[in-house]
Design an enzyme around this catalytic site. Structure first.
Site, PDB file in Angstrom:
ATOM      1  N   ARG A  60       0.847  -1.214   0.000  1.00  0.00           N
ATOM      2  CA  ARG A  60       0.000   0.000   0.000  1.00  0.00           C
ATOM      3  C   ARG A  60       0.872   1.250   0.000  1.00  0.00           C
ATOM      4  O   ARG A  60       0.463   2.305  -0.452  1.00  0.00           O
ATOM      5  CB  ARG A  60      -0.979   0.003   1.179  1.00  0.00           C
ATOM      6  CG  ARG A  60      -1.814   1.291   1.291  1.00  0.00           C
ATOM      7  CD  ARG A  60      -3.116   1.111   2.079  1.00  0.00           C
ATOM      8  NE  ARG A  60      -2.894   0.489   3.364  1.00  0.00           N
ATOM      9  CZ  ARG A  60      -2.465   1.127   4.463  1.00  0.00           C
ATOM     10  NH1 ARG A  60      -2.217   2.423   4.419  1.00  0.00           N
ATOM     11  NH2 ARG A  60      -2.283   0.480   5.586  1.00  0.00           N
ATOM     12  N   TYR A 124     -16.265  15.903 -15.769  1.00  0.00           N
ATOM     13  CA  TYR A 124     -16.563  14.480 -15.650  1.00  0.00           C
ATOM     14  C   TYR A 124     -17.612  14.315 -14.540  1.00  0.00           C
ATOM     15  O   TYR A 124     -17.503  14.963 -13.490  1.00  0.00           O
ATOM     16  CB  TYR A 124     -15.273  13.729 -15.303  1.00  0.00           C
ATOM     17  CG  TYR A 124     -15.491  12.250 -15.104  1.00  0.00           C
ATOM     18  CD1 TYR A 124     -15.743  11.419 -16.187  1.00  0.00           C
ATOM     19  CD2 TYR A 124     -15.474  11.693 -13.837  1.00  0.00           C
ATOM     20  CE1 TYR A 124     -15.963  10.065 -16.005  1.00  0.00           C
ATOM     21  CE2 TYR A 124     -15.684  10.335 -13.646  1.00  0.00           C
ATOM     22  CZ  TYR A 124     -15.937   9.529 -14.731  1.00  0.00           C
ATOM     23  OH  TYR A 124     -16.153   8.200 -14.550  1.00  0.00           O
ATOM     24  N   ASP A 198      -7.247  18.171 -15.025  1.00  0.00           N
ATOM     25  CA  ASP A 198      -7.603  16.817 -15.459  1.00  0.00           C
ATOM     26  C   ASP A 198      -7.200  16.708 -16.928  1.00  0.00           C
ATOM     27  O   ASP A 198      -7.823  17.309 -17.801  1.00  0.00           O
ATOM     28  CB  ASP A 198      -9.106  16.594 -15.260  1.00  0.00           C
ATOM     29  CG  ASP A 198      -9.524  15.151 -15.570  1.00  0.00           C
ATOM     30  OD1 ASP A 198      -8.827  14.485 -16.369  1.00  0.00           O
ATOM     31  OD2 ASP A 198     -10.560  14.710 -15.037  1.00  0.00           O
ATOM     32  N   LYS A 223      -8.345   5.386 -19.286  1.00  0.00           N
ATOM     33  CA  LYS A 223      -8.721   5.846 -20.618  1.00  0.00           C
ATOM     34  C   LYS A 223      -7.538   5.722 -21.586  1.00  0.00           C
ATOM     35  O   LYS A 223      -7.021   4.647 -21.769  1.00  0.00           O
ATOM     36  CB  LYS A 223      -9.267   7.278 -20.518  1.00  0.00           C
ATOM     37  CG  LYS A 223     -10.251   7.487 -19.357  1.00  0.00           C
ATOM     38  CD  LYS A 223     -11.562   6.714 -19.498  1.00  0.00           C
ATOM     39  CE  LYS A 223     -12.360   6.614 -18.205  1.00  0.00           C
ATOM     40  NZ  LYS A 223     -12.687   7.884 -17.563  1.00  0.00           N
TER      41      LYS A 223
END
Ligand SMILES: *Cc1c(COP(=O)(O)O)cnc(C)c1O
Length: 406
Positions: A60, A124, A198, A223
């Site tokens: 992690r 978005y 973004d 994406k």
């Protein structure tokens, strides 16, 4: 692994910067499927925790496969940029399990109760909901302004000192409206406000927001960076390295860490970024021009068409306009449903940036969590169709659209 002087073009960096020698001469970066890492002795464990010795501790906090992807993406976002001393601009990327996880880290690490985030319409859907439905529960306000007017943004920042961050999506989803990143960064920095961008629809191949002064760059790697639709992922990149250490603490606490299997797929995808983006963009402009002149189509929102309000800005700020667009049919919702149902090759699916052309209906799908009035202000009518143009032969894409539009 480092910026290599031989990488004069991004394609070489994307392919070779990922060839990290992790010890066994593997050609490809191995998948480190391990949750934890052993210490030779107690002292080494202590030193890794205190930062006095390098080395992994627990996946992690960091994992070798994930590190390769983070360094690769950081190299591409900063590609060709140098500091005052002539050295490559060092950036720190933190890979996450999804774009939304990276988004949570971005905001939760940088703002606190009483602060305001300034943004614009047509974001978005998940970002809009995070800012306007989720953050207010923690005393954070989100505010919308027209970021196409830097002077009025400057005035707003002077008046409202609670604004601590500006979040830009450019090109934005699904209007493909663009924001002048350099102009907004200038007015923001004059007031000590940070700017995040973004860059999902552009990718570093088409646009590098750090060139224009951005403090943070965000991607849903799901994406175009992955490009093949094989994994969900997100990345947050920053240039203030001490600040990024703090951001990394938040990332560890939120726990949205990337897993090494998905990261392996991401690394393979990023290698062909330039090749894919060139073809995505070449197909997209031809598709946009076809739609623009089609009698059944009332409007095409694509920043590569001279009719788009940000055509010139996009030409200045981006290498090519990208491969996502939206359009409306003259006969509205009914026509949109008929068109979507008639497609034979293009796929009915949300998401963007995969090899295949994807078609979706924002009002009932990606943006259905928004209020109808907010959707309309964002230009998302019930008849709007979003398309991510893929890498099929462009003639086949256009033929499919043509037969579906009848
Ligand atoms: C998909 C997407 C996100 C969210 O990313 P996930 O990987 O789905 O969590 C954020 N911004 C944009 C522009 C996106 O397309």
């Amino acid at each position: 692994m480092n910026h290599h002087p031989i990488f004069s073009e991004m394609a070489s960096a994307a392919i070779h910067a990922a060839q990290s020698d992790l010890g066994q001469n593997a050609h490809l970066v191995p998948v480190y499927a391990t949750s934890t890492f052993t210490f030779d002795n107690a002292r080494q464990g202590m030193d890794r925790f205190s930062g006095a010795a390098p080395g992994y501790i627990y996946s992690r906090f960091g994992n070798p496969t994930v590190t390769v992807a983070e360094e690769l993406i950081a190299i591409l976002e900063g590609f060709g940029m140098v500091q005052d001393n002539g050295q490559p601009l060092p950036l720190k990327a933190i890979l996450h399990a999804s774009g939304q996880a990276a988004m949570a880290t971005l905001f939760l690490a940088n703002i606190a109760a009483g602060d305001t985030v300034l943004t614009h319409y047509s974001l978005y859907g998940g970002t809009h909901e995070f800012l306007f439905d989720f953050l207010p529960k923690f005393g954070v306000k989100a505010l919308i302004a027209d970021l196409h007017q830097p002077e009025s943004v400057a005035e707003l920042l002077q008046q409202d000192r609670s604004i601590k961050m500006i979040h830009i999506e450019s090109p934005a989803n699904p209007s493909m409206r663009c924001v002048d990143i350099a102009a907004i960064c200038k007015v923001a920095h004059d007031c000590g406000v940070k700017v995040s961008v973004d860059n999902t629809f552009a990718t570093p191949y088409l646009q590098q927001p750090f060139r224009y002064g951005a403090d943070f760059v965000f991607h849903s790697t799901t994406k175009f960076l992955n490009g093949h639709g094989t994994a969900i992922g997100g990345v947050l990149i920053g240039k203030d390295l001490p600040l990024m250490q703090k951001v990394n603490k938040t990332a560890k606490l939120l726990g949205g860490c990337a897993n090494p299997f998905d990261t392996f797929l991401l690394i393979q995808g990023v290698k062909t970024l330039e090749l894919r983006m060139k073809q995505h963009c070449s197909n997209a402009i031809q598709v946009a021009e076809f739609l623009h002149t089609h009698p059944a189509v009332s409007i095409v929102n694509f920043n590569g068409l001279p009719s788009h309000p940000d055509y010139e800005l996009s030409a200045r700020q981006m290498r090519h306009p990208g491969a996502v667009m939206s359009f409306e049919l003259k006969d509205g919702f009914e026509a949109a449903v008929r068109f979507i149902d008639r497609l034979q090759m293009c796929l009915r699916a949300v998401s963007v940036g995969t090899l295949d052309t994807l078609v979706s209906h924002p009002a009932s799908m990606t943006h259905s969590g928004m209020k109808k009035e907010d959707r309309e202000k964002a230009g998302i009518s019930d008849g709007l169709i979003r398309m991510s143009v893929g890498l099929e032969s462009v003639g086949d894409i256009i033929r499919d659209l043509e037969q579906a539009l009848i």
